[in-house]
Every structure is written in C-alpha cells, then in structure tokens.
Design an enzyme around this catalytic site. Structure first.
Site, PDB file in Angstrom:
ATOM      1  N   ARG A  60     -67.095 -82.927  30.401  1.00 13.90           N
ATOM      2  CA  ARG A  60     -67.482 -84.379  30.838  1.00 13.90           C
ATOM      3  C   ARG A  60     -66.597 -85.152  31.502  1.00 13.90           C
ATOM      4  O   ARG A  60     -66.842 -85.898  32.548  1.00 13.90           O
ATOM      5  CB  ARG A  60     -67.948 -85.157  29.433  1.00 13.90           C
ATOM      6  N   HIS A  64     -67.344 -86.724  35.453  1.00 16.65           N
ATOM      7  CA  HIS A  64     -67.043 -88.272  35.280  1.00 16.65           C
ATOM      8  C   HIS A  64     -66.097 -88.566  36.592  1.00 16.65           C
ATOM      9  O   HIS A  64     -66.150 -89.477  37.292  1.00 16.65           O
ATOM     10  CB  HIS A  64     -66.633 -88.927  34.213  1.00 16.65           C
ATOM     11  N   ASP A  65     -65.220 -87.608  36.560  1.00 16.72           N
ATOM     12  CA  ASP A  65     -63.955 -87.457  37.684  1.00 16.72           C
ATOM     13  C   ASP A  65     -64.446 -87.581  39.043  1.00 16.72           C
ATOM     14  O   ASP A  65     -64.621 -88.263  39.824  1.00 16.72           O
ATOM     15  CB  ASP A  65     -62.731 -86.842  37.466  1.00 16.72           C
ATOM     16  N   SER A  74     -58.723 -89.591  39.490  1.00 22.38           N
ATOM     17  CA  SER A  74     -58.819 -90.905  39.368  1.00 22.38           C
ATOM     18  C   SER A  74     -59.282 -91.592  37.584  1.00 22.38           C
ATOM     19  O   SER A  74     -58.701 -92.293  37.372  1.00 22.38           O
ATOM     20  CB  SER A  74     -59.886 -91.814  39.985  1.00 22.38           C
ATOM     21  N   ASN A  92     -67.146 -94.539  30.084  1.00 20.87           N
ATOM     22  CA  ASN A  92     -65.945 -93.674  29.746  1.00 20.87           C
ATOM     23  C   ASN A  92     -65.197 -93.888  28.517  1.00 20.87           C
ATOM     24  O   ASN A  92     -64.333 -93.326  28.056  1.00 20.87           O
ATOM     25  CB  ASN A  92     -64.866 -93.565  30.934  1.00 20.87           C
ATOM     26  N   PRO A 159     -74.432 -91.631  36.654  1.00 22.86           N
ATOM     27  CA  PRO A 159     -75.586 -91.567  36.333  1.00 22.86           C
ATOM     28  C   PRO A 159     -75.562 -91.794  34.739  1.00 22.86           C
ATOM     29  O   PRO A 159     -74.965 -91.455  33.958  1.00 22.86           O
ATOM     30  CB  PRO A 159     -76.003 -89.949  36.559  1.00 22.86           C
ATOM     31  N   HIS A 189     -75.110 -80.624  28.916  1.00 20.00           N
ATOM     32  CA  HIS A 189     -75.355 -81.355  27.819  1.00 20.00           C
ATOM     33  C   HIS A 189     -75.573 -80.527  26.582  1.00 20.00           C
ATOM     34  O   HIS A 189     -75.919 -80.799  25.561  1.00 20.00           O
ATOM     35  CB  HIS A 189     -76.635 -82.303  27.941  1.00 20.00           C
TER      36      HIS A 189
END
Length: 317
Positions: A60, A64-65, A74, A92, A159, A189
């Site tokens: 995850r 997300h990065d 980041s 996050n 998203p 997921h």
C-alpha cells in the site's frame, strides 16, 4: 515455482516495451551495489516473520507513493513544522511499517553509501511483500530518484474507496495506467485490513431507499454491521480485506462476484463490461491474475519523478 518463472518472464518482456525515457534497468546497480536486492529481501523477510501485517503495509505504501508525484519516495518524508508531508495526509493516516524501509536503507548505505534511492528500496520491498505472501516474483527495474517535495494536501489525489468506476478510470489514466492496470492492481486488496470508515457508506444510509447497499450479500452486510454498528463511532474498528488477508491470491475477485467486496470501488469493477470481464477472468485463474499483476506493478512502479538519492529516507538531502 512455475508460476513465478512465468511471471518473471512476462515482467521482463513487458518492461522491454517501455520507452527509453523511463531510464530504469533491472541491472542498474549491477556494478555499484550488486547486493541491494538480497539486502532488502532479508530485511523484509525478517520484519514479516515478526508481523504478518507488514506485506500489506509495504504494498500500500508503494502504491500511495507512486500515485503522488511518481515513485519518488515522497511518502517517506517527514513533516516539517506546519508543512505536513504525505504520510500525514488523511488517506495515509493508517500507513505503517516505515521502519522496514529505514532498516533496509541503513543496511544498503553501509554497503553502498549514497548509491541506492529510497524509491528503489520501496519498490523492491513491495515486490518482496508480494512474494513472501505467496504471490509472484518479478525483477524490479531500478534507477528511480528520490523527490524533495511531499505535501499532505496532495493526498486528495489518491483514489478513494468510495470511487465509482469512472472516477477510478480517470485517476489511473492520469498516470498512464489502463483499465487492465486498474483491475489488476486492485487485486492488491487481497492483502490487509480495512477500517469502518472505508466502507461505512455501504452499510449505513446507503441512499434514500436503502440503508445498506443492496449489492452486498445479506449475511456479509450483517457481519459488517456487527463490526461497525454505529457510523463513525469506532475509529479503529474494521475487518480483514478478505478471509485470507495475509495470503496473496485471487480471492479478492471471487468475493466481488459473491457480493462480498468491502469498498464501493471494488464493487464498481463490475460496472464496465471490460473491467467486469477481467474480474471474471482473474477470479477463475490465479495464474492469469499473477501475470497481469506483475505487468501492471512494473508499469506503475516505473512512473518516475525524483531528483536525488537521499541519505535518510525521512529527510531530503
């Protein structure tokens, strides 16, 4: 083992189709830090042996990065005073296992100082997370650079679990990712845990006619209501993404077809003929899902955007 070899071959073939502008290579550290893969793998393996939630966290974290400013680590940067970094953005808040990347970076720096980016370490750790959970192996292209900017405000670009298929399509297409990539990457997921806040819209006040999303299997909806009885009441309550939430498999797609997916975004994969067909395909074949996942992960993780190689993953140079 056969599946892993197939997945590896597929990933190499797919990456060879990328334009040279990506600037990544499986052999990027061949001369400067040849042991980087094994170092990261050993650190992740050790962490997983102590905490079975680590694989889902690392996968995850990488996703997300990459969706904010590209795969530039980041998401690892710490906030500075009032300048809140990505990791402190609302989507996050539940990210964890940053210590795994810190440990891997520390060991890599001891062997090859100033050579390997945090972004590459995170990409390798995400791959290892999948493999150690029973998923496919792939050779991670390397050569990413680390970014210097991280803004919590930009996490609104991620998203959301409430997204419709149209919103998902737009989010992925903005990053050069197709509907095929969307469905394959959603299979991540299959690992992890979801808080009530991510699916409460489906079990409380769904719309003017129904309190519960009618597409949910009745017994499954009842079980979710049992876990999350009052909207917004239990902040840390939730449930596993699927019954085999520490095993990387294709059960996620089977659950969608059974009306037992958690998120609106999961259920929305049935709303386009193309994505629906892919859900059926992956539900019926773990091998087909694994091949597609390797292809899409390699593609997503090749979205670059950094400028430096950080000495400390939490702080820009």
């Amino acid at each position: 083992m056969v599946l892993n070899i197939v997945a590896l071959v597929v990933s190499v073939l797919i990456f060879s189709e990328f334009p040279a502008g990506y600037g990544l290579s499986s052999n990027y550290y061949l001369k400067t830090c040849p042991g980087v893969d094994s170092i990261v793998t050993n650190v992740v393996k050790n962490a997983v042996s102590k905490d079975k939630t680590v694989p889902a966290a690392l996968l995850r974290m990488h996703f997300h990065d990459c969706f904010i400013r590209g795969c530039d680590a980041s998401v690892l940067l710490n906030s500075k005073g009032n300048d809140k970094a990505e990791k402190d953005g609302p989507p996050n808040a539940s990210l964890h296992a940053f210590y795994v990347i810190d440990k891997a970076k520390q060991e890599v720096e001891a062997l090859c100082p100033g050579v390997v980016s945090c972004a590459d370490i995170l990409a390798l750790a995400a791959r290892d997370a999948v493999v150690l959970s029973g998923g496919p192996y792939w050779d991670v292209p390397k050569g990413r650079k680390d970014g210097r900017t991280s803004k919590a405000s930009e996490t609104t670009q991620l998203p959301a679990p409430t997204f419709s298929i149209l919103q998902l399509q737009q989010s992925f297409s903005q990053r050069g990712l197709s509907l095929d990539d969307l469905v394959a990457l959603s299979g991540g997921h299959t690992l992890g845990f979801a808080h009530c806040s991510s699916f409460q819209n489906r079990i409380h006040n769904f719309n003017a006619t129904h309190d519960v999303d009618p597409s949910l299997h009745p017994s499954f909806a009842a079980s979710l209501k049992g876990v999350c009885p009052v909207k917004n009441k239990a902040k840390n309550a939730g449930t596993s993404m699927d019954p085999s939430s520490t095993t990387f498999d294709n059960s996620y797609y089977k659950l969608i077809l059974q009306g037992k997916s958690l998120f609106s975004s999961d259920k929305s994969l049935l709303d386009f003929p193309k994505t629906k067909a892919l859900v059926y395909k992956f539900a019926s074949s773990k091998q087909a899902f694994s091949k597609a996942f390797v292809k899409s992960m390699t593609k997503m993780s090749s979205i670059t955007g950094g400028q430096e190689v950080r000495k400390d993953c939490r702080v820009a140079n």
